[in-house]
Design a protein around this motif. Structure first.
Motif, PDB file in Angstrom:
ATOM      1  N   ASN A 144      89.251 122.418  27.449  1.00 25.29           N
ATOM      2  CA  ASN A 144      87.630 122.065  27.372  1.00 25.29           C
ATOM      3  C   ASN A 144      87.079 122.707  28.898  1.00 25.29           C
ATOM      4  OD1 ASN A 144      88.471 119.102  26.159  1.00 25.29           O
ATOM      5  ND2 ASN A 144      87.588 120.611  24.960  1.00 25.29           N
ATOM      6  N   ALA A 145      85.841 123.056  28.785  1.00 31.67           N
ATOM      7  CA  ALA A 145      85.139 123.298  29.861  1.00 31.67           C
ATOM      8  C   ALA A 145      84.792 122.115  30.684  1.00 31.67           C
ATOM      9  CB  ALA A 145      83.883 124.164  29.897  1.00 31.67           C
ATOM     10  N   ILE A 146      84.490 121.255  29.833  1.00 31.17           N
ATOM     11  CA  ILE A 146      83.831 119.693  30.543  1.00 31.17           C
ATOM     12  C   ILE A 146      84.283 118.781  29.447  1.00 31.17           C
ATOM     13  CG2 ILE A 146      81.881 118.182  31.154  1.00 31.17           C
ATOM     14  CD1 ILE A 146      80.207 120.706  31.683  1.00 31.17           C
ATOM     15  N   LYS A 147      85.145 117.688  30.075  1.00 28.53           N
ATOM     16  CA  LYS A 147      85.708 116.688  29.083  1.00 28.53           C
ATOM     17  C   LYS A 147      85.139 115.266  29.799  1.00 28.53           C
ATOM     18  CE  LYS A 147      89.797 114.970  26.749  1.00 28.53           C
ATOM     19  NZ  LYS A 147      88.879 114.978  25.463  1.00 28.53           N
ATOM     20  N   GLY A 148      84.853 114.440  29.178  1.00 33.38           N
ATOM     21  CA  GLY A 148      84.553 113.040  29.491  1.00 33.38           C
ATOM     22  C   GLY A 148      83.136 112.731  29.478  1.00 33.38           C
ATOM     23  N   THR A 149      82.523 111.848  30.374  1.00 34.51           N
ATOM     24  CA  THR A 149      81.198 111.347  30.085  1.00 34.51           C
ATOM     25  C   THR A 149      80.172 112.070  31.123  1.00 34.51           C
ATOM     26  OG1 THR A 149      81.987 109.274  29.554  1.00 34.51           O
ATOM     27  CG2 THR A 149      79.625 109.223  30.387  1.00 34.51           C
ATOM     28  N   ILE A 150      79.182 112.809  30.529  1.00 33.18           N
ATOM     29  CA  ILE A 150      78.388 113.370  31.360  1.00 33.18           C
ATOM     30  C   ILE A 150      76.977 113.188  31.051  1.00 33.18           C
ATOM     31  CG2 ILE A 150      78.618 115.718  30.260  1.00 33.18           C
ATOM     32  CD1 ILE A 150      78.093 117.327  32.492  1.00 33.18           C
ATOM     33  N   ASN A 151      76.026 113.000  31.864  1.00 28.97           N
ATOM     34  CA  ASN A 151      74.546 112.872  31.671  1.00 28.97           C
ATOM     35  C   ASN A 151      73.940 114.031  32.232  1.00 28.97           C
ATOM     36  OD1 ASN A 151      74.873 110.287  30.194  1.00 28.97           O
ATOM     37  ND2 ASN A 151      75.044 109.265  32.381  1.00 28.97           N
ATOM     38  N   VAL A 152      72.974 115.010  31.756  1.00 30.21           N
ATOM     39  CA  VAL A 152      72.297 115.887  32.062  1.00 30.21           C
ATOM     40  C   VAL A 152      70.717 115.657  32.179  1.00 30.21           C
ATOM     41  CG1 VAL A 152      71.941 118.381  31.799  1.00 30.21           C
ATOM     42  CG2 VAL A 152      73.985 117.541  31.283  1.00 30.21           C
ATOM     43  N   TYR A 153      70.255 115.660  33.370  1.00 31.87           N
ATOM     44  CA  TYR A 153      68.809 115.416  33.535  1.00 31.87           C
ATOM     45  C   TYR A 153      67.863 117.011  33.711  1.00 31.87           C
ATOM     46  CZ  TYR A 153      70.113 110.407  33.842  1.00 31.87           C
ATOM     47  OH  TYR A 153      70.647 109.278  33.701  1.00 31.87           O
ATOM     48  N   GLY A 154      68.868 117.666  34.233  1.00 31.93           N
ATOM     49  CA  GLY A 154      68.012 119.024  34.731  1.00 31.93           C
ATOM     50  C   GLY A 154      68.948 120.247  34.780  1.00 31.93           C
ATOM     51  N   GLY A 155      68.383 121.253  35.145  1.00 33.28           N
ATOM     52  CA  GLY A 155      69.387 122.227  35.479  1.00 33.28           C
ATOM     53  C   GLY A 155      69.812 123.272  34.131  1.00 33.28           C
ATOM     54  N   THR A 156      70.725 124.092  34.366  1.00 34.31           N
ATOM     55  CA  THR A 156      71.484 124.767  33.532  1.00 34.31           C
ATOM     56  C   THR A 156      73.020 124.453  33.449  1.00 34.31           C
ATOM     57  OG1 THR A 156      69.859 126.424  33.537  1.00 34.31           O
ATOM     58  CG2 THR A 156      72.071 127.124  32.462  1.00 34.31           C
ATOM     59  N   ILE A 157      73.691 124.196  32.127  1.00 30.61           N
ATOM     60  CA  ILE A 157      74.995 124.010  32.215  1.00 30.61           C
ATOM     61  C   ILE A 157      75.468 125.086  31.153  1.00 30.61           C
ATOM     62  CG2 ILE A 157      76.973 122.516  31.545  1.00 30.61           C
ATOM     63  CD1 ILE A 157      75.004 121.282  33.676  1.00 30.61           C
ATOM     64  N   ASN A 158      76.439 126.024  32.076  1.00 31.66           N
ATOM     65  CA  ASN A 158      77.231 126.905  31.132  1.00 31.66           C
ATOM     66  C   ASN A 158      78.469 126.530  31.138  1.00 31.66           C
ATOM     67  OD1 ASN A 158      74.900 128.834  31.225  1.00 31.66           O
ATOM     68  ND2 ASN A 158      75.281 129.270  33.252  1.00 31.66           N
ATOM     69  N   ALA A 159      78.768 126.029  29.876  1.00 34.50           N
ATOM     70  CA  ALA A 159      80.291 125.564  29.623  1.00 34.50           C
ATOM     71  C   ALA A 159      81.128 126.559  28.583  1.00 34.50           C
ATOM     72  CB  ALA A 159      80.142 124.333  29.094  1.00 34.50           C
ATOM     73  N   THR A 160      82.262 126.954  28.798  1.00 35.71           N
ATOM     74  CA  THR A 160      83.053 128.012  28.095  1.00 35.71           C
ATOM     75  C   THR A 160      84.271 127.491  28.063  1.00 35.71           C
ATOM     76  OG1 THR A 160      81.600 129.832  28.800  1.00 35.71           O
ATOM     77  CG2 THR A 160      83.638 130.150  27.589  1.00 35.71           C
TER      78      THR A 160
END
Length: 530
Positions: A144-160
């Motif tokens: 995974n690019a990101i694994k776990g608990t994440i909260n996104v409030y703004g910006g750009t997340i590019n996950a591959t």
């Protein structure tokens, strides 16, 4: 790994407020005990520990610290500008607040692993790039690019996500293994309040060689786990299915492997909530959205349904349920379309005409007050401001919803407010400012003095002070206050002393880690040994 050096404030901006109102003394020192070399002695402090009431001026100091971005432990991290790249896996422990300002980029080239119980909160307008580490070889999953608990409030997340590997097999094997399924780009508890999520799942591995040839694996899904959506834009792409291998036995008696199915936006085992309502995700469908700004400033949404069997198709306008709601500075649009009884939703949040700062309440404390407020939807962070010398000044900023203003003078009023940051800019509206004042002055008051003519001693007794951690007894010698002793009791008994010796004394209390030394000369009293 490239390390970024950041500036961490050591002295709070609140010093500006305390200097304007009058700084309380802080150089109390530690208490010492009384000792004597004979049965009777003078009351003397042997260590040069002085109690003064002089005002001091505090200056903000900046300390340069090196930040290890490969291991983010609990706290706040701010990347002001430029690029920060980590060439190893980034681990997250505790609650981590990562702010990426406009123009800043944080790249985790081997992915981000958020430990159990930890949370990654992403704020700002910058870019977070995360790519899963490569698979470890044949028959192995991608990452995974990101694994776990994440909260996104703004910006750009590019996950591959990285691709999974081919299944085991060889031309001489009877059975070739299936290709390894692709993995999700983001897997865990994902909550999105704003920003843009670009997530691409990992491709599946091809089947392994064999007489019974291996089939291709199932392509990965862009998002997996518990997904909650309150806003934001989404570009989600499933991974490609693996290729089925042809039988290595050419007699025609053994079947070829079949191609694996491509993945989709959401893992079918995921739970997806949009504005608090559950949305069912169909295994073989996902939806892409095109938001259109109309001439009147409102938005409409055009979905495109993607079926792995039938390809893409447009939805007619009547099939789209579009709602909008104004919520504390933002207009939130949510579009929902139903495909075969399954709901697919997308939301965007846009800048509203009016921004709202939070309402603030406060609690009185000893020489301080605690400010409290509720979260403002869409706020990136909050700033505590004070009205000083005819102008508003930013004292401190952060992501919490309470703040303790310290070093305030009892009986004095302070005008303060809490402002919110939207889209990288403070909302400098002070109409919700409040006036605060700490608790009234409270000092230890001498209630009784007992004298012993037989032993030439005296005992001091005083009243209790609310929230006092301990009490101190001091004596004035040669015009200066000296520390004698400390106690958790409400009394102090002197040693044997010289008859007719006279001492000017003081009792003070320690509250919130500081000794209260205001007006010490007015609070002193005289004791004469009998």
């Amino acid at each position: 790994m490239n390390e970024r050096r950041s500036m961490k404030k050591v002295a709070s901006g609140l010093m500006a407020l305390t200097m304007a109102a009058g700084m309380l003394p802080a150089n109390v020192g530690s208490f010492i005990s009384l000792s004597a070399s004979a049965d009777e002695a003078e009351l003397v402090a042997y260590v040069d520990e002085e109690v003064t009431a002089d005002e001091t001026t505090a200056e903000a100091v900046e300390e340069v610290v090196a930040v290890d971005y490969s291991a983010l432990s609990e706290g706040d991290y701010v990347i002001e500008e430029g690029d920060v790249t980590v060439d190893s896996v980034v681990t997250v422990s505790g609650v981590v607040n990562l702010t990426l300002n406009a123009g800043a980029t944080f790249t985790a080239s081997q992915g981000i692993v958020i430990e159990d119980g930890a949370v990654l909160n992403v704020y700002g307008e910058g870019t977070l790039n995360a790519t899963g580490a490569p698979n470890e070889g044949t028959n192995q999953f991608g990452h995974n690019a990101i694994k776990g608990t994440i909260n996104v409030y703004g910006g750009t997340i590019n996950a591959t996500a990285s691709d999974s590997a081919q299944g085991y097999g060889s031309t001489g094997w009877l059975n070739g293994n299936w290709g390894i399924p692709g993995v999700a780009a983001i897997d865990g508890d994902l909550t999105v309040y704003g920003g843009t999520i670009n997530a691409k799942a990992g491709n599946a591995g091809d089947g392994g060689d064999g007489w019974y040839a291996g089939s291709g694996g199932q392509g990965g899904y862009a998002l997996a786990g518990n997904i909650t959506i309150y806003g934001g834009n989404f570009n989600l792409e499933g991974g490609k299915g693996g290729k089925g291998m042809k039988s290595s036995n050419h007699s025609g008696r053994y079947p070829d492997g079949v191609d694996g199915k491509d993945g989709a936006a959401f893992d079918p085992n995921s739970s997806v909530y949009v504005d608090g309502k559950a949305a069912t995700v169909d295994k073989y469908h996902y939806v892409t959205w095109n938001w259109i700004l109309e001439d009147d400033g409102t938005y409409t949404a055009v979905p495109k349904m993607i079926s792995l069997d039938d390809g893409a198709s447009e939805a007619v306008e009547s099939e789209v349920n579009l709602t909008s709601v104004y919520s504390k500075g933002l207009t939130i649009y949510t579009a929902t379309v139903f495909v075969n009884g399954n709901a697919f939703s997308d939301s965007i949040q846009v800048e509203a005409k009016e921004k709202l700062n939070p309402e603030v309440t406060y609690e009185k404390r000893h020489k301080s007050v605690t400010l409290n407020w509720e979260k403002v939807y869409g706020a990136e962070k909050y700033g505590v401001v004070g009205f000083i010398n005819g102008e508003w000044r930013l004292l401190e900023s952060g992501h919490g919803t309470s703040y303790n203003l310290k070093n305030l003078k009892p009986g004095q009023e302070y005008k303060v407010a809490v402002i919110a940051m939207f889209n990288g800019e403070w909302k400098r509206d002070y109409s919700k400012a409040i006036t605060v004042t700490p608790r009234d002055e409270e000092y230890p008051t001498l209630s009784n003095i007992e004298y012993s003519r037989q032993f030439h001693q005296f005992k001091l007794e005083w009243n209790e002070v609310q929230d006092a951690e301990e009490y101190g007894v001091a004596v004035k010698i040669a015009g200066r206050w000296k520390i004698l002793a400390y106690t958790n009791e409400l009394s102090y008994t002197s040693p044997k002393l010289l008859v007719d010796s006279t001492y000017e004394m003081l009792i003070c209390a320690k509250v919130d880690g500081k000794w209260d030394l205001d007006k010490i000369d007015d609070r002193s009293f005289v004791v004469t040994v009998q």
